[in-house]
Motif scaffolding. Sequence first.
Motif, short mmCIF file in Angstrom:
data_model
loop_
_atom_site.label_atom_id
_atom_site.label_comp_id
_atom_site.label_asym_id
_atom_site.label_seq_id
_atom_site.Cartn_x
_atom_site.Cartn_y
_atom_site.Cartn_z
N ILE A 1 1.00 -1.28 0.11
CA ILE A 1 0.04 0.00 -0.15
C ILE A 1 0.84 1.19 0.05
O ILE A 1 0.61 2.23 -0.62
CB ILE A 1 -0.86 0.04 1.32
N LEU A 2 1.87 1.30 0.83
CA LEU A 2 2.71 2.36 0.75
C LEU A 2 3.42 2.78 -0.48
O LEU A 2 3.45 3.99 -1.04
CB LEU A 2 3.72 2.03 1.88
N ILE A 3 3.91 1.71 -1.39
CA ILE A 3 4.45 1.89 -2.39
C ILE A 3 3.55 2.34 -3.52
O ILE A 3 3.77 3.41 -4.12
CB ILE A 3 5.02 0.42 -3.06
N ALA A 4 2.12 1.78 -3.34
CA ALA A 4 0.90 2.14 -4.27
C ALA A 4 0.92 3.58 -4.03
O ALA A 4 0.62 4.59 -4.83
CB ALA A 4 -0.25 1.43 -3.90
N LEU A 5 0.86 4.18 -2.65
CA LEU A 5 0.58 5.46 -2.43
C LEU A 5 1.68 6.51 -2.78
O LEU A 5 1.31 7.43 -3.53
CB LEU A 5 0.73 5.68 -0.95
N VAL A 6 3.02 6.18 -2.75
CA VAL A 6 4.02 6.86 -3.47
C VAL A 6 3.81 6.80 -4.94
O VAL A 6 3.80 8.12 -5.51
CB VAL A 6 5.35 6.22 -3.13
#
Length: 404
Positions: free
Chosen positions: A9-14
Amino acid sequence: MKLKLHWQILIALVLAILYGLFLPEYVGYVKWMGDLFLNALRMIIVPLVLTSIITGVTNIGSEKNLGRLGLKTLTYYVVTSLFAILVGLFWVNLLQPGVGANLGLTQKVTGLEAARQSFGKTLIDIIPKNIFVAFTKGKMLSIIFFALMFGYFITRLGEKHRLILTDLFDAFFEAMMKLTMFIIKFTPLGIFGIVANVVSRQSGHLGALAGSLGVYMITVFLGLIFHATITLPTLVKFIGKLNPVKHAKAMATALLTAFSTSSSSATLPLTMEAIENNAGVSNKISSFVLPLGATVNMDGTALYECVAAMFIAQAYGIHLGFIQQIVVVFTALLASIGAAGIPMAGLVMITIILSAVGLPLEGVGLILAVDRILDMSRTTVNVWSDSCGAVIIAKSEGEKLKVE
Ligand code: ASP
């Protein structure tokens, strides 16, 4: 090796932030993923909450337990929201972000009057005229009320019927949980679509960050960070005797989703899944504390209401004395209780405070430009507080948790 969901999710957010900033014209290609994900979450909220509460109440045992749980839960909601508001009040008086703000930047906000509903009416509407209308409109408080009553009266039935209904709702709830876990797998894709779209629409407001609005945002952030990293973890550690860092890790997916969607209600399925499977809270407690918390307990929103109203007063050059600030504190509490768990709900609720202390309602237009990022942040704190409440209360009821 498969990456843990919260890292995905964090990667998707960035990636979504980069996409929204650099390819805003192509956002239509990815927005649909966010829409599908939000639809799927909204699709499961009503049946999930309904079956979870009914199952929870039938397992609680006696009405004495139910009353004790209710009292603990409401005390937690009110105390933490008041703490949050006082933290906000402290920062806004210290930094005075509104003093000298440029009133020429006010934007027009429509529908303010209509959005305002008296607190009394909200209470009366808890008992729905028609439960099916409450289901279709997603009226959370009414649904919770109905489910509590239904669950309670199942426990009053004769053995034969009580067992049939208890089993039926247990099974229904289990299936809803499985469906929830399936939808949660798509969170990274959904969040990518939602955040890319939000960033592409908001990047025009970056100029607003200079000047008073920037200081105003910093004031809200400082308050939220203080409440989320100091006040709530202290309660988790000393009252719950639990490990706040472990608990935060257990909740990571739900917190990131709250941040991305700006909606406590849409995040509710993820919050429930994480609190039961990762933190180890029983359904009996989570089904009681979380759905109610998603609508009633909003620490982040309460803090924000107070800072925003004070900012507007400062911008209009209106000095609020001690008594008026007390009025702000209590109306901010009411506004946070009354705000729905959907994006921007908190913004319109500020009008309750503005009218209580005699400030112009158009003042809300002053802070509209930067509302989204503040909404994302306060929603995260709202969900974080619900989850801290769930573990503290579970522990106080003698449950053995995974975040000790
Ligand atoms: N968006 C917030 C929530 O869902 C409510 C608000 O606007 O403050 O929790």
